[in-house]
Scaffold this motif. Sequence first.
Motif, PDB file in Angstrom:
ATOM      1  N   LEU A 116       0.814  -1.212   0.000  1.00 33.96           N
ATOM      2  CA  LEU A 116       0.000   0.000   0.000  1.00 33.96           C
ATOM      3  C   LEU A 116       0.847   1.262   0.000  1.00 33.96           C
ATOM      4  O   LEU A 116       0.371   2.337  -0.382  1.00 33.96           O
ATOM      5  CB  LEU A 116      -0.910   0.016   1.236  1.00 33.96           C
ATOM      6  CG  LEU A 116      -2.016  -1.041   1.309  1.00 33.96           C
ATOM      7  CD1 LEU A 116      -2.590  -1.096   2.713  1.00 33.96           C
ATOM      8  CD2 LEU A 116      -3.097  -0.736   0.296  1.00 33.96           C
ATOM      9  N   MET A 117       2.095   1.156   0.421  1.00 36.01           N
ATOM     10  CA  MET A 117       2.924   2.339   0.643  1.00 36.01           C
ATOM     11  C   MET A 117       3.992   2.538  -0.425  1.00 36.01           C
ATOM     12  O   MET A 117       4.734   3.520  -0.365  1.00 36.01           O
ATOM     13  CB  MET A 117       3.586   2.239   2.023  1.00 36.01           C
ATOM     14  CG  MET A 117       2.581   2.184   3.164  1.00 36.01           C
ATOM     15  SD  MET A 117       3.372   2.006   4.787  1.00 36.01           S
ATOM     16  CE  MET A 117       3.759   0.262   4.789  1.00 36.01           C
ATOM     17  N   VAL A 118       4.104   1.629  -1.373  1.00 35.98           N
ATOM     18  CA  VAL A 118       5.139   1.763  -2.409  1.00 35.98           C
ATOM     19  C   VAL A 118       4.474   1.860  -3.780  1.00 35.98           C
ATOM     20  O   VAL A 118       3.479   1.180  -4.044  1.00 35.98           O
ATOM     21  CB  VAL A 118       6.129   0.578  -2.368  1.00 35.98           C
ATOM     22  CG1 VAL A 118       6.879   0.567  -1.046  1.00 35.98           C
ATOM     23  CG2 VAL A 118       5.420  -0.756  -2.573  1.00 35.98           C
ATOM     24  N   HIS A 119       5.034   2.709  -4.639  1.00 35.76           N
ATOM     25  CA  HIS A 119       4.472   2.876  -5.979  1.00 35.76           C
ATOM     26  C   HIS A 119       5.543   2.921  -7.063  1.00 35.76           C
ATOM     27  O   HIS A 119       5.218   2.894  -8.246  1.00 35.76           O
ATOM     28  CB  HIS A 119       3.605   4.147  -6.045  1.00 35.76           C
ATOM     29  CG  HIS A 119       2.425   4.114  -5.124  1.00 35.76           C
ATOM     30  ND1 HIS A 119       2.460   4.627  -3.844  1.00 35.76           N
ATOM     31  CD2 HIS A 119       1.176   3.602  -5.291  1.00 35.76           C
ATOM     32  CE1 HIS A 119       1.289   4.445  -3.264  1.00 35.76           C
ATOM     33  NE2 HIS A 119       0.494   3.837  -4.118  1.00 35.76           N
ATOM     34  N   SER A 120       6.797   3.011  -6.697  1.00 39.08           N
ATOM     35  CA  SER A 120       7.864   2.980  -7.697  1.00 39.08           C
ATOM     36  C   SER A 120       8.321   1.536  -7.900  1.00 39.08           C
ATOM     37  O   SER A 120       8.208   0.689  -7.009  1.00 39.08           O
ATOM     38  CB  SER A 120       9.052   3.844  -7.236  1.00 39.08           C
ATOM     39  OG  SER A 120       9.655   3.284  -6.091  1.00 39.08           O
ATOM     40  N   LEU A 121       8.860   1.270  -9.090  1.00 37.15           N
ATOM     41  CA  LEU A 121       9.254  -0.093  -9.420  1.00 37.15           C
ATOM     42  C   LEU A 121      10.346  -0.645  -8.507  1.00 37.15           C
ATOM     43  O   LEU A 121      10.267  -1.805  -8.086  1.00 37.15           O
ATOM     44  CB  LEU A 121       9.700  -0.166 -10.882  1.00 37.15           C
ATOM     45  CG  LEU A 121       8.595   0.100 -11.917  1.00 37.15           C
ATOM     46  CD1 LEU A 121       9.133  -0.076 -13.321  1.00 37.15           C
ATOM     47  CD2 LEU A 121       7.423  -0.824 -11.680  1.00 37.15           C
ATOM     48  N   PRO A 122      11.393   0.121  -8.155  1.00 32.31           N
ATOM     49  CA  PRO A 122      12.407  -0.438  -7.245  1.00 32.31           C
ATOM     50  C   PRO A 122      11.830  -0.839  -5.889  1.00 32.31           C
ATOM     51  O   PRO A 122      12.181  -1.889  -5.348  1.00 32.31           O
ATOM     52  CB  PRO A 122      13.424   0.700  -7.113  1.00 32.31           C
ATOM     53  CG  PRO A 122      13.259   1.516  -8.343  1.00 32.31           C
ATOM     54  CD  PRO A 122      11.802   1.456  -8.658  1.00 32.31           C
ATOM     55  N   LEU A 123      10.934   0.004  -5.344  1.00 28.08           N
ATOM     56  CA  LEU A 123      10.362  -0.318  -4.045  1.00 28.08           C
ATOM     57  C   LEU A 123       9.404  -1.509  -4.139  1.00 28.08           C
ATOM     58  O   LEU A 123       9.360  -2.352  -3.227  1.00 28.08           O
ATOM     59  CB  LEU A 123       9.636   0.902  -3.477  1.00 28.08           C
ATOM     60  CG  LEU A 123      10.533   2.062  -3.043  1.00 28.08           C
ATOM     61  CD1 LEU A 123       9.687   3.232  -2.551  1.00 28.08           C
ATOM     62  CD2 LEU A 123      11.498   1.605  -1.951  1.00 28.08           C
ATOM     63  N   ILE A 124       8.627  -1.573  -5.216  1.00 26.60           N
ATOM     64  CA  ILE A 124       7.754  -2.736  -5.401  1.00 26.60           C
ATOM     65  C   ILE A 124       8.591  -4.002  -5.512  1.00 26.60           C
ATOM     66  O   ILE A 124       8.266  -5.045  -4.922  1.00 26.60           O
ATOM     67  CB  ILE A 124       6.873  -2.560  -6.661  1.00 26.60           C
ATOM     68  CG1 ILE A 124       5.856  -1.440  -6.429  1.00 26.60           C
ATOM     69  CG2 ILE A 124       6.148  -3.855  -6.991  1.00 26.60           C
ATOM     70  CD1 ILE A 124       5.042  -1.106  -7.663  1.00 26.60           C
TER      71      ILE A 124
END
Length: 418
Positions: A116-124
């Motif tokens: 729920l808190m990540v939206h960028s590809l590296p963080l996902i």
Amino acid sequence: MYVADSRGAAGAGTGDATRPRSRATAAVAPTVLVLGTVSLITDVSSEMVTAVLPLYLVAGLGLSPLGFGLLDGVYNGFSALVRLAGGHLADRGGGRHKAVAAVGYGLSALCRPALLMVHSLPLIGAVLAADRTGKGLRTAPRDALISLSSAPEDRGRAFGVHRAMDTAGALLGPLVAFLILRQAAEGYDAVFTVSSCVAAVGVLVLLLFVPGGRGGGPESPAPADSPAPSLRASLALLRRRDVRRLTICATLLGLSTVSDSFVYLLLQHRLGVPDRWFALLPLGTAAAFLLLAIPLGRLADRLGRWRMFLAGHVALLAGYWLLLAHGPAYAVLLCHGAFYAATDGVLMAAASTAVPDELRGAGLALVQTGQAMARFAASLAFGAAWTAWGDRTALTTAAVALAACAVCAVYLRPAPRT
């Protein structure tokens, strides 16, 4: 289905060999049923995410097939890096299978709200890697508990029962995700939130109801003062002919296996499945898996687990051919589910016979690691091939590779056991 009590389960491994086995003694152990319940609940949670993740990444975030292949490879193959550690830790101290499995389930549960808190590809990618780390930690200890609580001649059925319950969760997960997406304004966030709550319930059931130690089954527990198995002893299992050949064959066939997410994307791309129905595609695979897991597990106990394992890959090859020929979606999903029913638990039942009790977790992890690493590489390769050549050429290449690897596996098969 009968459930054996503790005395019946113990008698299955130590009783008089000339006495006919009663129906109760041949039944599935309570530990298997409780672990199946944990897997059912956890799979509802994980498959809710899996069902929407491909569309979320490709349609929502605009990933190319190559980019999706990289993340899908992380999702399906990263657990290979920690499977050996999970199996080895579970075998130490006379058996810490429940404790290590609980850590793995707990880590995966914590990753659900993180989405729920990540939206960028590296963080996902980082969250998916942590989720797969949890899966890698728990898989070998859980399968070791199943095999240690079951009589050797009934392990195909025991794994079949567990995989059937596991797949019931996989059947419910996409359905729940589909209903949430139809009702919620912020569909993806709602899916991730509900998934988090369900995962927490699975961890609680594991902690409260799964017995500790080695499962309380027919295998004799290791003495409390026995030396802890060493990592060198775990890796030395590859010197055993059966373990080595099982690992090589599982790795070879994994190299030519197209991941589930790509199969569903191919179905949508080649057969024109609308976006709103995409989350329901895993239901077809899960339904076939659920219906076939127990009968194919029992059949593998009677006819040979290795034969059943190879037959499952023949079913997968038929599914690839149907995709190339624009066959009906239900037939592709039926072949896909039959592949899992004939291979997933059957491979673990075959491997559990080849490794000693005190190294059961590490031995199963060796086979799983080879297979997971191969599928990680296969996902990357298929995403690159789709980007460079198109979906048809990529799938044709995968089908030819699968046929070639299956032929090699026939010659490398382990020696038959009585």
